[in-house]
Design a protein around this motif. Structure first.
Motif, PDB file in Angstrom:
ATOM      1  N   GLY A   1      -8.930   2.377  -2.317  1.00 15.96           N
ATOM      2  CA  GLY A   1      -8.380   3.468  -1.536  1.00 15.96           C
ATOM      3  C   GLY A   1      -9.041   3.538  -0.178  1.00 15.96           C
ATOM      4  O   GLY A   1     -10.232   3.294  -0.044  1.00 15.96           O
TER       5      GLY A   1
ATOM      6  N   LEU B   1      -4.941   6.956 -10.814  1.00 12.84           N
ATOM      7  CA  LEU B   1      -5.465   6.188  -9.683  1.00 12.84           C
ATOM      8  C   LEU B   1      -6.980   6.065  -9.762  1.00 12.84           C
ATOM      9  O   LEU B   1      -7.543   5.004  -9.475  1.00 12.84           O
ATOM     10  CB  LEU B   1      -5.054   6.847  -8.362  1.00 12.84           C
ATOM     11  CG  LEU B   1      -3.571   6.755  -8.012  1.00 12.84           C
ATOM     12  CD1 LEU B   1      -3.247   7.673  -6.845  1.00 12.84           C
ATOM     13  CD2 LEU B   1      -3.175   5.320  -7.708  1.00 12.84           C
TER      14      LEU B   1
ATOM     15  N   LYS C   1      -9.008   2.638  -9.878  1.00 12.14           N
ATOM     16  CA  LYS C   1     -10.010   2.392  -8.838  1.00 12.14           C
ATOM     17  C   LYS C   1     -11.378   2.129  -9.461  1.00 12.14           C
ATOM     18  O   LYS C   1     -12.102   1.226  -9.031  1.00 12.14           O
ATOM     19  CB  LYS C   1     -10.075   3.576  -7.878  1.00 12.14           C
ATOM     20  CG  LYS C   1     -10.931   3.309  -6.668  1.00 12.14           C
ATOM     21  CD  LYS C   1     -10.855   4.438  -5.661  1.00 12.14           C
ATOM     22  CE  LYS C   1     -11.764   4.118  -4.484  1.00 12.14           C
ATOM     23  NZ  LYS C   1     -11.884   5.233  -3.585  1.00 12.14           N
TER      24      LYS C   1
ATOM     25  N   THR D   1      -0.925   8.656  -2.162  1.00 14.10           N
ATOM     26  CA  THR D   1      -0.791   9.365  -3.442  1.00 14.10           C
ATOM     27  C   THR D   1       0.531  10.116  -3.506  1.00 14.10           C
ATOM     28  O   THR D   1       1.235  10.070  -4.511  1.00 14.10           O
ATOM     29  CB  THR D   1      -1.959  10.356  -3.639  1.00 14.10           C
ATOM     30  OG1 THR D   1      -3.186   9.666  -3.465  1.00 14.10           O
ATOM     31  CG2 THR D   1      -1.918  10.998  -5.015  1.00 14.10           C
TER      32      THR D   1
ATOM     33  N   CYS E   1       0.855  -1.194   0.000  1.00 11.64           N
ATOM     34  CA  CYS E   1       0.000   0.000   0.000  1.00 11.64           C
ATOM     35  C   CYS E   1       0.890   1.242   0.000  1.00 11.64           C
ATOM     36  O   CYS E   1       2.029   1.190   0.438  1.00 11.64           O
ATOM     37  CB  CYS E   1      -0.888   0.052   1.236  1.00 11.64           C
ATOM     38  SG  CYS E   1      -2.197  -1.175   1.260  1.00 11.64           S
TER      39      CYS E   1
ATOM     40  N   SER F   1      -3.276  11.261  -9.693  1.00  6.18           N
ATOM     41  CA  SER F   1      -4.626  11.069  -9.146  1.00  6.18           C
ATOM     42  C   SER F   1      -5.604  10.589 -10.216  1.00  6.18           C
ATOM     43  O   SER F   1      -6.468   9.746  -9.949  1.00  6.18           O
ATOM     44  CB  SER F   1      -5.145  12.370  -8.521  1.00  6.18           C
ATOM     45  OG  SER F   1      -4.415  12.672  -7.364  1.00  6.18           O
TER      46      SER F   1
ATOM     47  N   ILE G   1      -5.085   9.618   1.078  1.00  2.77           N
ATOM     48  CA  ILE G   1      -5.728   8.363   0.698  1.00  2.77           C
ATOM     49  C   ILE G   1      -4.636   7.325   0.491  1.00  2.77           C
ATOM     50  O   ILE G   1      -3.651   7.566  -0.213  1.00  2.77           O
ATOM     51  CB  ILE G   1      -6.570   8.513  -0.585  1.00  2.77           C
ATOM     52  CG1 ILE G   1      -7.661   9.559  -0.382  1.00  2.77           C
ATOM     53  CG2 ILE G   1      -7.185   7.167  -0.978  1.00  2.77           C
ATOM     54  CD1 ILE G   1      -8.485   9.844  -1.618  1.00  2.77           C
ATOM     55  N   LYS G   2      -4.817   6.193   1.139  1.00  2.42           N
ATOM     56  CA  LYS G   2      -3.871   5.084   1.029  1.00  2.42           C
ATOM     57  C   LYS G   2      -4.418   4.095   0.003  1.00  2.42           C
ATOM     58  O   LYS G   2      -5.559   3.645   0.114  1.00  2.42           O
ATOM     59  CB  LYS G   2      -3.713   4.413   2.392  1.00  2.42           C
ATOM     60  CG  LYS G   2      -2.703   3.309   2.425  1.00  2.42           C
ATOM     61  CD  LYS G   2      -2.411   2.919   3.866  1.00  2.42           C
ATOM     62  CE  LYS G   2      -3.081   1.613   4.191  1.00  2.42           C
ATOM     63  NZ  LYS G   2      -2.760   1.147   5.548  1.00  2.42           N
ATOM     64  N   TYR G   3      -3.613   3.770  -1.012  1.00  2.00           N
ATOM     65  CA  TYR G   3      -4.038   2.870  -2.089  1.00  2.00           C
ATOM     66  C   TYR G   3      -3.319   1.534  -1.993  1.00  2.00           C
ATOM     67  O   TYR G   3      -2.152   1.473  -1.600  1.00  2.00           O
ATOM     68  CB  TYR G   3      -3.747   3.493  -3.454  1.00  2.00           C
ATOM     69  CG  TYR G   3      -4.637   4.654  -3.773  1.00  2.00           C
ATOM     70  CD1 TYR G   3      -5.922   4.447  -4.271  1.00  2.00           C
ATOM     71  CD2 TYR G   3      -4.216   5.963  -3.563  1.00  2.00           C
ATOM     72  CE1 TYR G   3      -6.751   5.517  -4.558  1.00  2.00           C
ATOM     73  CE2 TYR G   3      -5.041   7.036  -3.858  1.00  2.00           C
ATOM     74  CZ  TYR G   3      -6.304   6.804  -4.346  1.00  2.00           C
ATOM     75  OH  TYR G   3      -7.136   7.853  -4.634  1.00  2.00           O
TER      76      TYR G   3
END
Length: 101
Positions: A73, A62, A66, A44, A41, A59, A80-82
């Motif tokens: 996320g 991402l 997503k 951003t 993880c 972004s 925000i943790k992806y």
């Protein structure tokens, strides 16, 4: 050849494969996925440090990943943790494997 306005009905797997393929249709998105695979993880901002792109561009990539369900996320205010969505990642791998076999 006669053309009609009828819609074509695809199998659910065909539509899912197309959705995943579209998300993988940009080299930066593939690079982001490879990076996430190695990191489990990240935020951003971490990706902005890795890739020589504007934060808004990262972004947007991402967001596409997503929307396709390949990543997820988690809001850790204000960031925000992806990470990879493992369930959908496995589905995508299976669909691509079936397609290429």
């Amino acid at each position: 050849m006669k053309r009609t306005l009828e819609t074509i009905e695809y199998k659910e797997n065909t539509e899912a494969l197309a959705k995943f393929a579209k998300a993988l249709g940009h080299p930066t998105r593939i690079a982001i996925l490879k990076h996430l695979q190695s990191q489990s993880c990240c935020f951003t901002g971490d990706l902005v440090d890795v890739f020589p792109l504007a934060q808004s561009t990262v972004s947007q990539h991402l967001k596409e990943l997503k929307n396709a369900g390949l990543i997820q996320g988690e809001l850790k205010s204000p960031k925000i943790k992806y990470c990879i969505n493992q369930e959908n990642w496995n589905i995508a791998k299976s669909l691509f494997q079936d397609f290429f076999d």
